[in-house]
Design a protein around this motif. Sequence first.
Motif, PDB file in Angstrom:
ATOM      1  N   LEU A 188       0.879  -1.358   0.056  1.00 42.98           N
ATOM      2  CA  LEU A 188       0.297  -0.495   0.094  1.00 42.98           C
ATOM      3  C   LEU A 188       1.195   1.077   0.377  1.00 42.98           C
ATOM      4  CD1 LEU A 188      -2.587   1.637   0.550  1.00 42.98           C
ATOM      5  CD2 LEU A 188      -2.613   0.618   2.401  1.00 42.98           C
ATOM      6  N   ALA A 189       1.790   1.147   1.148  1.00 38.05           N
ATOM      7  CA  ALA A 189       2.654   2.307   0.680  1.00 38.05           C
ATOM      8  C   ALA A 189       3.225   2.382  -0.641  1.00 38.05           C
ATOM      9  CB  ALA A 189       3.910   1.961   2.224  1.00 38.05           C
ATOM     10  N   GLY A 190       3.956   1.330  -0.940  1.00 33.99           N
ATOM     11  CA  GLY A 190       4.513   1.206  -2.230  1.00 33.99           C
ATOM     12  C   GLY A 190       3.204   2.217  -3.430  1.00 33.99           C
ATOM     13  N   TRP A 191       3.310   1.951  -3.434  1.00 29.40           N
ATOM     14  CA  TRP A 191       1.141   2.363  -4.553  1.00 29.40           C
ATOM     15  C   TRP A 191       0.874   4.124  -4.203  1.00 29.40           C
ATOM     16  CZ3 TRP A 191      -0.429   0.503  -8.776  1.00 29.40           C
ATOM     17  CH2 TRP A 191      -0.716  -0.465  -8.942  1.00 29.40           C
ATOM     18  N   SER A 192       1.235   4.097  -2.774  1.00 28.83           N
ATOM     19  CA  SER A 192       1.023   5.442  -2.924  1.00 28.83           C
ATOM     20  C   SER A 192       2.628   6.330  -3.190  1.00 28.83           C
ATOM     21  CB  SER A 192       1.428   5.916  -0.249  1.00 28.83           C
ATOM     22  OG  SER A 192      -0.458   5.213  -1.126  1.00 28.83           O
ATOM     23  N   VAL A 193       3.549   6.130  -2.915  1.00 27.92           N
ATOM     24  CA  VAL A 193       4.932   6.708  -3.671  1.00 27.92           C
ATOM     25  C   VAL A 193       4.329   6.191  -5.019  1.00 27.92           C
ATOM     26  CG1 VAL A 193       6.874   6.339  -4.026  1.00 27.92           C
ATOM     27  CG2 VAL A 193       6.186   5.893  -1.405  1.00 27.92           C
ATOM     28  N   ALA A 194       4.058   5.825  -5.770  1.00 27.23           N
ATOM     29  CA  ALA A 194       3.995   5.405  -7.570  1.00 27.23           C
ATOM     30  C   ALA A 194       3.262   6.766  -7.857  1.00 27.23           C
ATOM     31  CB  ALA A 194       3.576   3.716  -7.305  1.00 27.23           C
ATOM     32  N   GLY A 218      -1.892  -6.663  -6.798  1.00 22.76           N
ATOM     33  CA  GLY A 218      -3.698  -6.334  -6.734  1.00 22.76           C
ATOM     34  C   GLY A 218      -4.885  -6.084  -6.224  1.00 22.76           C
ATOM     35  N   TYR A 219      -4.397  -6.472  -5.063  1.00 21.22           N
ATOM     36  CA  TYR A 219      -5.249  -6.614  -4.156  1.00 21.22           C
ATOM     37  C   TYR A 219      -5.337  -4.963  -4.025  1.00 21.22           C
ATOM     38  CZ  TYR A 219      -8.150 -10.784  -1.880  1.00 21.22           C
ATOM     39  OH  TYR A 219      -9.459 -11.167  -1.227  1.00 21.22           O
ATOM     40  N   VAL A 220      -4.088  -4.945  -3.270  1.00 22.98           N
ATOM     41  CA  VAL A 220      -3.794  -3.515  -2.709  1.00 22.98           C
ATOM     42  C   VAL A 220      -4.219  -2.453  -3.992  1.00 22.98           C
ATOM     43  CG1 VAL A 220      -2.183  -1.843  -1.527  1.00 22.98           C
ATOM     44  CG2 VAL A 220      -2.342  -4.217  -0.882  1.00 22.98           C
ATOM     45  N   GLY A 221      -3.463  -2.867  -4.988  1.00 17.03           N
ATOM     46  CA  GLY A 221      -3.657  -2.083  -5.699  1.00 17.03           C
ATOM     47  C   GLY A 221      -5.193  -1.507  -6.244  1.00 17.03           C
ATOM     48  N   THR A 265      -6.121   1.813 -12.745  1.00 10.40           N
ATOM     49  CA  THR A 265      -7.124   0.360 -12.296  1.00 10.40           C
ATOM     50  C   THR A 265      -6.280  -0.833 -13.092  1.00 10.40           C
ATOM     51  OG1 THR A 265      -9.153   2.359 -12.644  1.00 10.40           O
ATOM     52  CG2 THR A 265      -9.325   0.175 -13.165  1.00 10.40           C
ATOM     53  N   THR A 266      -6.156  -0.396 -14.795  1.00  6.43           N
ATOM     54  CA  THR A 266      -5.570  -1.706 -15.664  1.00  6.43           C
ATOM     55  C   THR A 266      -4.336  -2.819 -15.211  1.00  6.43           C
ATOM     56  OG1 THR A 266      -6.442  -0.603 -17.209  1.00  6.43           O
ATOM     57  CG2 THR A 266      -4.746  -1.855 -17.928  1.00  6.43           C
ATOM     58  N   VAL A 267      -2.911  -1.611 -14.053  1.00  5.90           N
ATOM     59  CA  VAL A 267      -2.231  -1.786 -13.682  1.00  5.90           C
ATOM     60  C   VAL A 267      -2.644  -3.197 -12.467  1.00  5.90           C
ATOM     61  CG1 VAL A 267       0.080  -1.805 -12.689  1.00  5.90           C
ATOM     62  CG2 VAL A 267      -0.716  -0.489 -14.747  1.00  5.90           C
ATOM     63  N   ALA A 268      -3.141  -2.288 -11.608  1.00  6.12           N
ATOM     64  CA  ALA A 268      -4.124  -3.270 -11.144  1.00  6.12           C
ATOM     65  C   ALA A 268      -4.876  -4.683 -10.912  1.00  6.12           C
ATOM     66  CB  ALA A 268      -4.916  -2.308  -9.553  1.00  6.12           C
ATOM     67  N   TRP A 269      -5.173  -4.257 -11.987  1.00  3.66           N
ATOM     68  CA  TRP A 269      -6.263  -5.428 -12.721  1.00  3.66           C
ATOM     69  C   TRP A 269      -5.227  -6.537 -13.373  1.00  3.66           C
ATOM     70  CZ3 TRP A 269      -5.970  -7.236 -17.597  1.00  3.66           C
ATOM     71  CH2 TRP A 269      -7.432  -8.746 -18.156  1.00  3.66           C
ATOM     72  N   VAL A 270      -4.171  -6.146 -14.222  1.00  5.16           N
ATOM     73  CA  VAL A 270      -2.963  -7.359 -14.170  1.00  5.16           C
ATOM     74  C   VAL A 270      -2.746  -7.932 -13.291  1.00  5.16           C
ATOM     75  CG1 VAL A 270      -0.654  -6.731 -15.372  1.00  5.16           C
ATOM     76  CG2 VAL A 270      -1.947  -5.663 -16.365  1.00  5.16           C
ATOM     77  N   PHE A 271      -1.923  -7.086 -11.754  1.00  6.04           N
ATOM     78  CA  PHE A 271      -1.232  -7.316 -11.131  1.00  6.04           C
ATOM     79  C   PHE A 271      -1.839  -9.097 -10.557  1.00  6.04           C
ATOM     80  CE2 PHE A 271       1.821  -3.740 -11.172  1.00  6.04           C
ATOM     81  CZ  PHE A 271       3.012  -5.297 -10.490  1.00  6.04           C
ATOM     82  N   LEU A 272      -3.727  -8.500 -10.510  1.00  2.23           N
ATOM     83  CA  LEU A 272      -4.428  -9.148  -9.723  1.00  2.23           C
ATOM     84  C   LEU A 272      -4.767 -10.645 -10.866  1.00  2.23           C
ATOM     85  CD1 LEU A 272      -6.317  -9.885  -6.937  1.00  2.23           C
ATOM     86  CD2 LEU A 272      -8.163  -8.708  -8.508  1.00  2.23           C
ATOM     87  N   THR A 273      -4.494 -10.520 -11.990  1.00  5.83           N
ATOM     88  CA  THR A 273      -4.820 -11.575 -12.712  1.00  5.83           C
ATOM     89  C   THR A 273      -3.656 -12.560 -12.658  1.00  5.83           C
ATOM     90  OG1 THR A 273      -5.370  -9.762 -14.200  1.00  5.83           O
ATOM     91  CG2 THR A 273      -5.086 -12.159 -15.556  1.00  5.83           C
TER      92      THR A 273
END
Length: 664
Positions: A103-109, A179-182, A211-219
């Motif tokens: 979650l912190a990594g997504w915030s930094v991104a 993906g979950y956290v994304g 959204t697409t990147v989070a979906w990719v990781f979740l996939t």
Amino acid sequence: MIPELGHFALIIALGVAVIQGVVPLLGAQRGVPEWMAVAVTASRAQFLFVLLAYACLTYAFVAKDFSVAYVAQNANADLPLFYRISAVWGAHEGSMLLWTLTLAGWSVAVSMASGALPMAFRARVLATMGLISCGFLLFMLLTSNPFERLLPAPQDGRDLNPLLQDPGMVIHPPMLYMGYVGLVVPFAFAVAALLGGRLDAAWTRWTRPWTTVAWVFLTVGITLGSWWAYNELGWGGWWFWDPVENASFMPWLVATALMHSLAVSEQRGAFKAWTVLLAIFGFSLSLLGTFLVRSGVLVSVHAFATDPARGVFILAFLALVVGGALTLFAWRASVISGGGSFRLMSRETLLLINNVLLVVACATVLLGTMYPLIIDALGLGKISVGPPYFDAVFAPLMLPLVFLIGIGPLTRWKGDHASRLVQLLRIAFVASLVAAGAIVVVTSGYSLLLLAALAMAIWTLASTAQGLIARMRGKRGAWKGVRALPRSFVGMTLAHLGVGVFIIGVAITSTFSTERDVRLGPGDSETLAGYRFQFQGVGEFPGPNYVARRAEVQVFRGERRVATLYPEKRRYPIQEQPMTEAAIDVGFTRDLYVALGEPLGDGSWAVRLYYKPLIRWIWFGPALMALGGLLAASDRRYRSGRRAERAAPVTDTGGALGAGVSGG
């Protein structure tokens, strides 16, 4: 003192997260740039402190510091270094630390890639993510401290769960968490848009690639989990509708709907209220999955914890996040317009049907997952909902959805004529029916469901290929034609082709897989699906932290030996837990799968043999989907759009709804 340093880093991270969640919000409300700028600095500082805590816990595992209770419970001196590092997230406390770090990594991104966003909007996005971080950091510090000491320290640890000592489980949880956290990113963008009163095309363009990147990781995460279950559990299956599997599948379904809804909102300004709701529900289902896995209400090989107190905390946090977001939506929803008009036969209508089917499919999975828990909580007994329910309700929803995949990309925005689409796609439709019927007849797999699944899969492949050819028409050469296509279109094409490949794999392996339980002694043979399995015997094999009895099975096709397989029956002395380690001969068109059972005396063993046609296509299809998602997220228009927004001055309403909400 390394564990204490990690604990202290988490406390500081909580303080920084509070600042990140409060100060930028006040700055955006009052129009103070200095306060809004705190969001970027605080998000990066929080990440560094959580990363420090994670590094400290990793060091404790590498150094075999069994005075840390979490290390003593999930490692031992003989555990290989590779698995000691992955054991950091092998149980509840460490996996929550990985969740918080992600979650912190997504915030930094977001902070690094959001320089073109209006300052107030970026501040609200990062503040929302900071408040979510506060909840998880509090959860760790109050109920799930990974640095708790165990004194006096034991001489050795209990070892990592043998189920998790597999390469697939080293990669699967980080990908799934990404993906979950994304999904917190589109959630935060939706909350920020509602707070600032800006729900226009720019908002959807900012949200869509995240959204697409989070979906990719979740996939990728779900696919790796399926692959792990197939390889490690020794049952030859790839999906069991396990409640914890469903907990990750439900956010994926909603995220898929959200991607398509964002496309309509960006292109036509429609579905804006619906898109915001999907962003809220996507992350809400991620939190629900966290509750299911960690509350102890489920019994599953995937579940992490059995402490009801932790479940109460997560449930309260879920209610606060979802309730707050929905309250904010209700406050703003009355002034969010629907956007541009469109006719019944249009791409907008087909994408709306796509969304409805995906959400209904998610609801059926949610019902099947939660119904036994609700019945149990009401004291009405214990029931289980298994694969028969999910197969019965899920497949009928997916068939029309797959049919729309072939039509949607070729349908025009705002309005189209059915006669044009019939003329365009009639050959692909007839060809898919003929090809599917031919496969059914040739293979003697007479089944209406198989015929329908194959027809829809081939229809998807043929219609998608036709759309690709139509876009390339007039270009000089196929390679130049492909290079001239937008990445978003190529990505969509790959993803839709991946769906077709996946369906073919599921249909063929579900219909034509064969298995047999046999008793084999040294020199005995058994024939399955045209392959002869010859059992050579069993010998002892010492592992780094286990003792295995390994069989040798030679596989012949006619007189030619095609493989030698070594299935194992492992025993882990620390936990006294037996494990079946299947042996698989992998092929593009089939897998040969051998699992070793129990000794039956006289040198004979129980052996289970499987023949799995096209099962690799089940994972090859999602790999294409993920690759397509990455290409779509990197489309040039998102980069050029950010440059244009950086150059253009953008006003923010600072809380009062402006023209951006009702404008197309």
